[in-house]
Design a protein around this motif. Structure first.
Motif, PDB file in Angstrom:
ATOM      1  N   GLU A 456       0.684  -1.340  -0.028  1.00  0.00           N
ATOM      2  CA  GLU A 456       0.192   0.068   0.057  1.00  0.00           C
ATOM      3  C   GLU A 456       0.735   1.184  -0.142  1.00  0.00           C
ATOM      4  O   GLU A 456       0.496   2.164  -0.594  1.00  0.00           O
ATOM      5  CB  GLU A 456      -0.814   0.027   1.103  1.00  0.00           C
ATOM      6  CG  GLU A 456      -2.039   1.125   1.178  1.00  0.00           C
ATOM      7  CD  GLU A 456      -2.763   1.040   2.354  1.00  0.00           C
ATOM      8  OE1 GLU A 456      -3.550   1.768   2.353  1.00  0.00           O
ATOM      9  OE2 GLU A 456      -2.675   0.223   3.245  1.00  0.00           O
ATOM     10  N   LEU A 459       2.418   1.793  -3.488  1.00  0.00           N
ATOM     11  CA  LEU A 459       1.423   2.108  -4.207  1.00  0.00           C
ATOM     12  C   LEU A 459       0.952   3.616  -4.317  1.00  0.00           C
ATOM     13  O   LEU A 459       0.943   4.422  -5.260  1.00  0.00           O
ATOM     14  CB  LEU A 459      -0.028   1.232  -4.193  1.00  0.00           C
ATOM     15  CG  LEU A 459      -1.174   1.482  -5.198  1.00  0.00           C
ATOM     16  CD1 LEU A 459      -0.999   1.329  -6.634  1.00  0.00           C
ATOM     17  CD2 LEU A 459      -2.434   0.881  -4.783  1.00  0.00           C
ATOM     18  N   SER A 460       1.081   4.046  -2.990  1.00  0.00           N
ATOM     19  CA  SER A 460       0.760   5.528  -2.757  1.00  0.00           C
ATOM     20  C   SER A 460       1.781   6.385  -3.309  1.00  0.00           C
ATOM     21  O   SER A 460       1.632   7.749  -3.792  1.00  0.00           O
ATOM     22  CB  SER A 460       0.585   5.735  -1.156  1.00  0.00           C
ATOM     23  OG  SER A 460      -0.344   5.013  -0.492  1.00  0.00           O
ATOM     24  N   ARG A 463       1.319   6.576  -7.100  1.00  0.00           N
ATOM     25  CA  ARG A 463      -0.289   6.998  -7.595  1.00  0.00           C
ATOM     26  C   ARG A 463      -0.190   8.231  -8.292  1.00  0.00           C
ATOM     27  O   ARG A 463      -0.660   8.488  -9.419  1.00  0.00           O
ATOM     28  CB  ARG A 463      -1.089   7.376  -6.333  1.00  0.00           C
ATOM     29  CG  ARG A 463      -2.555   7.742  -6.828  1.00  0.00           C
ATOM     30  CD  ARG A 463      -3.315   8.027  -5.577  1.00  0.00           C
ATOM     31  NE  ARG A 463      -3.331   6.768  -4.875  1.00  0.00           N
ATOM     32  CZ  ARG A 463      -4.510   5.733  -5.023  1.00  0.00           C
ATOM     33  NH1 ARG A 463      -5.356   5.908  -5.886  1.00  0.00           N
ATOM     34  NH2 ARG A 463      -4.443   4.727  -4.217  1.00  0.00           N
ATOM     35  N   ALA A 466       1.281   7.986 -11.713  1.00  0.00           N
ATOM     36  CA  ALA A 466       0.394   7.065 -12.751  1.00  0.00           C
ATOM     37  C   ALA A 466      -0.934   7.931 -12.805  1.00  0.00           C
ATOM     38  O   ALA A 466      -1.131   7.809 -14.270  1.00  0.00           O
ATOM     39  CB  ALA A 466      -0.077   6.015 -11.733  1.00  0.00           C
ATOM     40  N   LEU A 467      -1.430   8.704 -12.272  1.00  0.00           N
ATOM     41  CA  LEU A 467      -2.390   9.690 -12.618  1.00  0.00           C
ATOM     42  C   LEU A 467      -1.990  10.626 -13.753  1.00  0.00           C
ATOM     43  O   LEU A 467      -2.650  10.807 -14.618  1.00  0.00           O
ATOM     44  CB  LEU A 467      -2.983  10.491 -11.476  1.00  0.00           C
ATOM     45  CG  LEU A 467      -3.673   9.507 -10.426  1.00  0.00           C
ATOM     46  CD1 LEU A 467      -4.104  10.350  -9.060  1.00  0.00           C
ATOM     47  CD2 LEU A 467      -4.990   8.745 -10.895  1.00  0.00           C
ATOM     48  N   GLY A 472      -4.230   5.690 -14.183  1.00  0.00           N
ATOM     49  CA  GLY A 472      -5.216   5.844 -12.964  1.00  0.00           C
ATOM     50  C   GLY A 472      -6.237   4.525 -12.944  1.00  0.00           C
ATOM     51  O   GLY A 472      -6.318   4.105 -11.717  1.00  0.00           O
ATOM     52  N   VAL A 475      -3.896   1.781 -11.164  1.00  0.00           N
ATOM     53  CA  VAL A 475      -3.753   2.185  -9.842  1.00  0.00           C
ATOM     54  C   VAL A 475      -4.951   1.886  -9.147  1.00  0.00           C
ATOM     55  O   VAL A 475      -5.056   1.161  -7.906  1.00  0.00           O
ATOM     56  CB  VAL A 475      -3.771   3.630  -9.571  1.00  0.00           C
ATOM     57  CG1 VAL A 475      -3.403   3.898  -8.180  1.00  0.00           C
ATOM     58  CG2 VAL A 475      -2.077   3.936 -10.246  1.00  0.00           C
ATOM     59  N   GLU A 476      -6.244   2.252  -9.512  1.00  0.00           N
ATOM     60  CA  GLU A 476      -7.365   1.628  -8.810  1.00  0.00           C
ATOM     61  C   GLU A 476      -7.589   0.207  -8.880  1.00  0.00           C
ATOM     62  O   GLU A 476      -8.165  -0.456  -7.922  1.00  0.00           O
ATOM     63  CB  GLU A 476      -8.528   2.287  -9.574  1.00  0.00           C
ATOM     64  CG  GLU A 476      -8.744   3.852  -9.492  1.00  0.00           C
ATOM     65  CD  GLU A 476      -8.522   4.302  -8.215  1.00  0.00           C
ATOM     66  OE1 GLU A 476      -9.227   3.747  -7.393  1.00  0.00           O
ATOM     67  OE2 GLU A 476      -7.994   5.230  -7.697  1.00  0.00           O
ATOM     68  N   ALA A 479      -5.324  -0.963  -6.067  1.00  0.00           N
ATOM     69  CA  ALA A 479      -5.933  -0.589  -4.483  1.00  0.00           C
ATOM     70  C   ALA A 479      -6.991  -1.376  -4.279  1.00  0.00           C
ATOM     71  O   ALA A 479      -7.304  -1.778  -3.097  1.00  0.00           O
ATOM     72  CB  ALA A 479      -6.571   0.832  -4.795  1.00  0.00           C
TER      73      ALA A 479
END
Length: 748
Positions: A456, A459-460, A463, A466-467, A472, A475-476, A479
């Motif tokens: 996690e 991934l943060s 993010r 990636a956005l 995005g 990434v979702e 998550a």
């Protein structure tokens, strides 16, 4: 035209599934159109924008790009080469233009098959060629005006050289009327015009193998039998041997001859700078160029140094072409050895072939984008190798971890050990998820939570990037897997991020390369600042072309404002001159060729680019200055006529047989001169009207606080000249066509 909506939907559905329909609907909503209203341009915008971002969320950037390119190929309307072929036919004449070589190579490639990107480049290049031709035609119009004016000066000399000049001028005039360039004829005509002008300006000419030559048009026997007398008509066989002895000329005449040479050399230098613009900073060119510019700036002919500079430019161009050929060979070899699939290397291979063909056609292809693309492919190969290495390390680490677990983990361990390197990228994420599920099932919650917490945090950190890159959705999905207690494949996400960033950088660099070609056309009009900003933008990890595009739009608006300003000034100039058209003077003669050019410019003004408008503005400024001078002369002439008032001008011109001129005026006895003499010594015309005119001119000198030169009054086809001549005042009556030559011979 194919059903664009259906073609795009079919291209996206294998990769996006049911999501493809939603993506298309969202795209139509943003475009504000229904499916049947889509145009090829709309379809391209949709594919390169929204659809590409959606594909990146599910595929690697390279695969997403290939899907988009395949769809673009399907929706592309049949390429109509008729316009491009017509452009090639028109510009194929200009073999020394590097842009034409690139254009020919593009058209040759498009003949073999449709390629939307190359087609757009060819259209853009055709537009640039049209602009360059308009600017070249403007320069040719100025050359033609110069040649017409020079021909009028020397026409009375007669002879084969004058007839040859007339023929060349007629050829250039016809080419200009047809919108064609005749550079060879212009150069020959300017060289011949310069030679005749120098002959006219000088009073001494010698041949290396003959006694002194005196050009004589009067049918008289030579006074000295040892002299050789020739007419200009008889001098044809001496062409190329005649020289002007500057030492034997008066200082002022020598200066005039030098001024003619400097004017011609400045024009030649301007042509060289335009032709060899990419070579100005070469080490073999720049020192010599600076030396030539300094000489011409000082009003000194460069002579041999200008010839050496032209040779240096030619040698530098040959060297540059050889360097590019060597770099192309190196690029092809480096690409061949890259450990990548052929499909990934195909676009660069095609671009290299196009660059090689451009080089063979005589152009100078820009290899920087190709080198950048090769660097991107090398980075992609490095990432793949790194990804394979990480997968191998992760496999080995997971094997060691599974060996420390119980029998429940043994089947998973055996399955993991049996995986080949090619299977790791697909099977390892699945095994990792099953391992997490086994940990949970075996009650090892603490270890699982630690792994999930670590994933996690990673991934943060990923993010924001990636956005920004349109990933995005990926990434979702990661998550969502964490929320469900599954370990996401973050290594795959990192790889996709790196690939997406490389693709985004490459697209930005391609756009910057396109913008650079536009900015180059604005050199001298603010384009230098945009080019510096563009080079600075290219050094950033992820360049942004938007500020450069906005700066160019501002320059385009400024260009249109300048175009309107020039049109307004040009209209005012022509209207003001129309009121003085009947007034004849030396200033009017100098203004006339400029006006001829500017009248032609009125038609071409909407098609001229930045360089052409700058050239027009310089010509317009010269014409405006001459017009102001002409207006002052007209006012002065009006004042003189008022002073003379009742003078008997008819008596002035109605003189009987002119008297024999004094012997010291022999050099002024040009063809067309009817009478010569001094006002103070029995002038050949009535004295009283001449004295009235001279007194009026003297008072005008006092009012203007300057010393005048020759004054001329035109009466139909005759001209009357009153000029200071040492301590006396010269009086001459001559035919109007001989006036320019007479004033030049008279000197200040």
């Amino acid at each position: 035209m194919p059903n664009l909506y259906g073609v795009i939907l079919e291209a996206l559905r294998p990769h996006l599934g049911a999501r493809a329909e939603a993506v298309m609907q969202e795209g139509l909503k943003r475009l504000g159109k229904r499916p049947e209203e889509l145009t090829p341009k709309d379809a391209e915008t949709l594919l390169k924008g929204l659809a590409f971002r959606e594909l990146q969320a599910r595929l690697s950037p390279g695969e997403a790009r290939r899907v988009v390119e395949e769809a673009l190929g399907k929706i592309a309307a049949p390429v109509d080469l008729e316009v491009l072929e017509a452009g090639l036919k028109r510009f194929g004449l200009y073999l020394d233009w590097p842009e034409v070589a690139r254009y020919r190579a593009l058209v040759n490639h498009l003949r073999q098959g449709a390629n939307p990107e190359l087609h757009r480049e060819a259209e853009t290049l055709l537009e640039a060629l049209e602009e360059k031709l308009e600017e070249a035609l403007l320069r040719q119009a100025q050359d033609l005006a110069h040649l017409e004016e020079s021909l009028e000066r020397v026409r009375h000399l007669g002879g084969p050289k004058v007839r040859r000049l007339e023929s060349l001028v007629a050829t250039v005039r016809q080419a200009q009327a047809e919108g064609l360039l005749a550079p060879a004829e212009v150069e020959r005509a300017r060289g011949l015009a310069l030679e005749l002008r120098k002959l006219l300006e000088s009073s001494v000419a010698r041949a290396p193998t003959l006694p002194e030559i005196v050009f004589e048009t009067q049918e008289e026997a030579p006074k000295n039998p040892t002299d050789v007398f020739l007419t200009v008509e008889e001098a044809e066989e001496l062409e190329g041997e005649l020289i002007i002895d500057l030492q034997a000329l008066p200082e002022e005449a020598a200066r005039r001859l030098e001024a003619l040479e400097v004017e011609e050399e400045r024009r030649r230098l301007e042509g060289l700078l335009s032709r060899y613009a990419p070579l100005l900073e070469r080490a073999t060119v720049s020192p010599l160029l600076a030396e030539v510019q300094a000489l011409l700036e000082a009003g000194t002919p460069a002579g041999e140094k200008l010839r050496l500079l032209e040779e240096a430019f030619q040698e530098a161009e040959r060297n540059l072409r050889a360097e590019k050929r060597a770099r192309l060979i190196q690029l092809e070899e480096n690409l061949r050895t890259l450990p990548l699939p052929e499909a990934a290397k195909a676009p660069l291979e095609s671009a290299l072939r196009l660059a090689e063909e451009t080089l063979k056609e005589g152009g100078l292809p820009d290899l920087l984008p190709l080198e950048e693309e090769l660097r991107r492919l090398k980075e992609e190969a490095r990432r793949r190798e790194e990804a394979e290495r990480r997968l191998k390390e992760e496999q080995e680490a997971l094997i060691r971890e599974l060996k420390d677990r119980g029998e429940a983990f043994l089947p998973l361990l055996e399955e993991l050990q049996a995986l080949s390197p090619e299977e790791l990228s697909e099977r390892l994420p699945e095994i990792r998820s099953r391992y997490a599920a086994l940990l949970k099932a075996q009650g090892e919650e603490a270890l699982l939570k630690a792994k999930l917490r670590e994933a996690e945090e990673a991934l943060s950190a990923l993010r924001p990037q990636a956005l920004a890159l349109g990933l995005g959705e990926a990434v979702e999905e990661a998550a969502k897997a964490l929320a469900e207690g599954r370990l996401p494949d973050l290594e795959a996400l990192r790889t996709r991020l790196a690939e997406a960033e490389a693709q985004a950088r490459q697209r930005a660099l391609e756009e910057l390369a396109r913008l650079k070609a536009v900015a180059e056309r604005f050199r001298g009009f603010g384009g230098e600042g945009v080019l510096r900003a563009l080079e600075a933008e290219k050094t950033k990890p992820l360049p942004d072309p938007a500020p450069i595009a906005r700066a160019l739009q501002a320059l385009k608006r400024r260009l249109e404002a300048k175009r309107e300003e020039i049109f307004t000034r040009l209209t005012a100039l022509l209207q003001a001159h129309a009121r003085l058209q009947g007034f004849q003077s030396e200033t009017q003669r100098r203004l006339r060729p400029l006006l001829e050019v500017l009248r032609e410019v009125q038609e071409r003004l909407p098609r001229l680019g930045p360089q052409g408008l700058l050239r027009v503005e310089r010509t317009l400024a010269q014409a405006e200055a001459l017009l102001r001078e002409l207006e002052k002369e007209a006012e002065a002439a009006k004042a003189v006529l008022q002073e003379i008032r009742g003078a008997d001008l008819e008596a002035l011109l109605g003189a009987l047989e002119p008297k024999e001129p004094p012997q010291d005026l022999d050099r002024l006895r040009l063809p067309g001169v009817r009478a010569l003499g001094f006002l103070e010594e029995a002038p050949p015309l009535p004295r009283e009207p001449l004295l009235s005119w001279k007194q009026a001119l003297d008072r005008l000198d006092e009012a203007l606080k300057q010393k005048r030169g020759p004054a001329a009054a035109l009466f139909g086809e005759q001209a009357l000249v009153l000029a200071p001549y040492g301590a006396r005042t010269l009086v001459a009556l001559l035919e109007r066509p001989a006036l320019s030559a007479f004033l030049l011979e008279l000197g200040p």
